[in-house]
Design an enzyme around this catalytic site. Structure first.
Site, PDB file in Angstrom:
ATOM      1  CB  VAL A   1      -0.916   0.010   1.254  1.00  0.00           C
ATOM      2  CG1 VAL A   1      -1.806   1.242   1.258  1.00  0.00           C
ATOM      3  CG2 VAL A   1      -1.772  -1.252   1.314  1.00  0.00           C
ATOM      4  CE  LYS A   2       1.725   6.577  -4.497  1.00  0.00           C
ATOM      5  NZ  LYS A   2       2.411   6.973  -5.715  1.00  0.00           N
ATOM      6  CB  THR A   3      -0.469   5.775   2.848  1.00  0.00           C
ATOM      7  OG1 THR A   3      -1.419   6.687   3.371  1.00  0.00           O
ATOM      8  CG2 THR A   3       0.643   5.549   3.871  1.00  0.00           C
TER       9      THR A   3
END
Ligand code: R5P
Length: 296
Positions: free
Chosen positions: A202-204
């Protein structure tokens, strides 16, 4: 015919040695299949378990943003220093040298431009084409709290199903709408939803308060986007804080390609991500590289 006289009969079966099996270096990925893990190893360094992804996919909704007007001129020279390139299939086919032999993370959602409601994105690449392009993963934007939240989540789950069929990881990209607060509570919600619904990683965005709770509550690796351009020292500090609080790398664009010295900057980011270099040392390193090659 081979000379059999010289063949030795002695064999060693190492009967007292358990089978050697190195643990896979990414959290939450132990139970993935070999092909999926092999693709992830083209994104994350097997040595550090971390990655410097160079993000240049902005054109899919922003057009030729500053620094990406001529990707052949400004980005290709950076490829040698990236672990992974994140881009669209248009840029990959038209400009990226096929001799680039590291991982490619392919932007696989799109539709609306910056002039429209961005959360209305749809799946924009078939898994068949992603495999044809030999990518290491596909990336899809997820708009938790956005007007078309469910559609964007469904985009991701569609790609997860297709990716699982063929061993292609899916990067869930948490998008932050203008009306949403960028805090740890929101990032925990968005990243956890992506992981629960099958994102491989996941990218955040990094948040100043409580980012370690975001990485702790997400069962799969997290990488951070760089966000808007800021002074190099601040970007290096953000990367350090994120890694120190559990991120597995960065997916950084503008803070590299809009830097005064992009080649120096990406090398300094690498030092932080892969070698835990302190922000101050990394900034000094950036400055020394910049001074020795002032044109880039
Ligand atoms: C934005 O939607 C793109 O997906 C970028 O890849 C992402 O925001 C990372 O780029 P930057 O570091 O410039 O924020």
């Amino acid at each position: 015919m081979a000379d059999t006289d010289s063949i030795s009969d002695s064999k060693e079966f190492y009967l007292n040695t358990p089978q050697v099996a190195d643990p896979f270096p990414l959290k939450g990925c132990q139970n993935l299949d070999w092909g999926m893990k092999n693709r992830l190893a083209h994104i994350f360094s097997p040595k550090s378990g971390r990655t410097v992804m160079l993000a240049v996919d902005h054109g899919y909704f922003m057009g030729p943003t500053s620094g990406l007007e001529r990707i052949d001129v400004t980005i290709n020279p950076l490829l040698a220093y990236a672990d992974t390139l994140m881009c669209t299939r248009g840029i990959l086919r038209s400009i990226t040298p096929p001799t680039f032999n590291k991982g490619v993370v392919l932007r696989a959602s799109g539709g609306p431009s910056i002039l429209k409601e961005l959360s209305a994105e749809q799946v924009a690449v078939s898994m068949e084409d992603a495999i044809r392009l030999n990518v290491a993963a596909v990336a899809v934007q997820v708009f938790i709290g956005g007007e078309f939240e469910s559609r964007s989540v469904h985009n991701m789950t569609q790609l997860v199903d297709a990716g699982n069929r063929f061993g292609v990881p899916v990067l869930g990209v948490t998008a932050v709408g203008k009306q949403l607060t960028r805090d740890a509570q929101y990032m925990r919600l968005a990243t956890r939803i992506c992981a629960e619904l099958g994102a491989t990683y996941v990218k955040t965005y990094f948040v100043d308060q409580g980012f370690e709770t975001v990485t702790a509550s997400c069962p799969v690796p997290i990488v951070i986007a760089g966000g808007k351009k800021m002074p190099e020292a601040d970007a290096l500090n953000m990367a350090f804080q994120a890694i120190d609080q559990g991120a597995a790398g960065v997916d950084m664009g503008r803070n590299i390609f809009q830097s005064e010295a992009p080649i120096a900057m990406i090398q300094a980011v690498r030092k932080v991500v892969h070698e835990n270099m302190s922000p101050k040392e990394a900034f000094d390193y950036y400055r020394s590289l910049k001074e020795s090659a002032p044109s880039r």
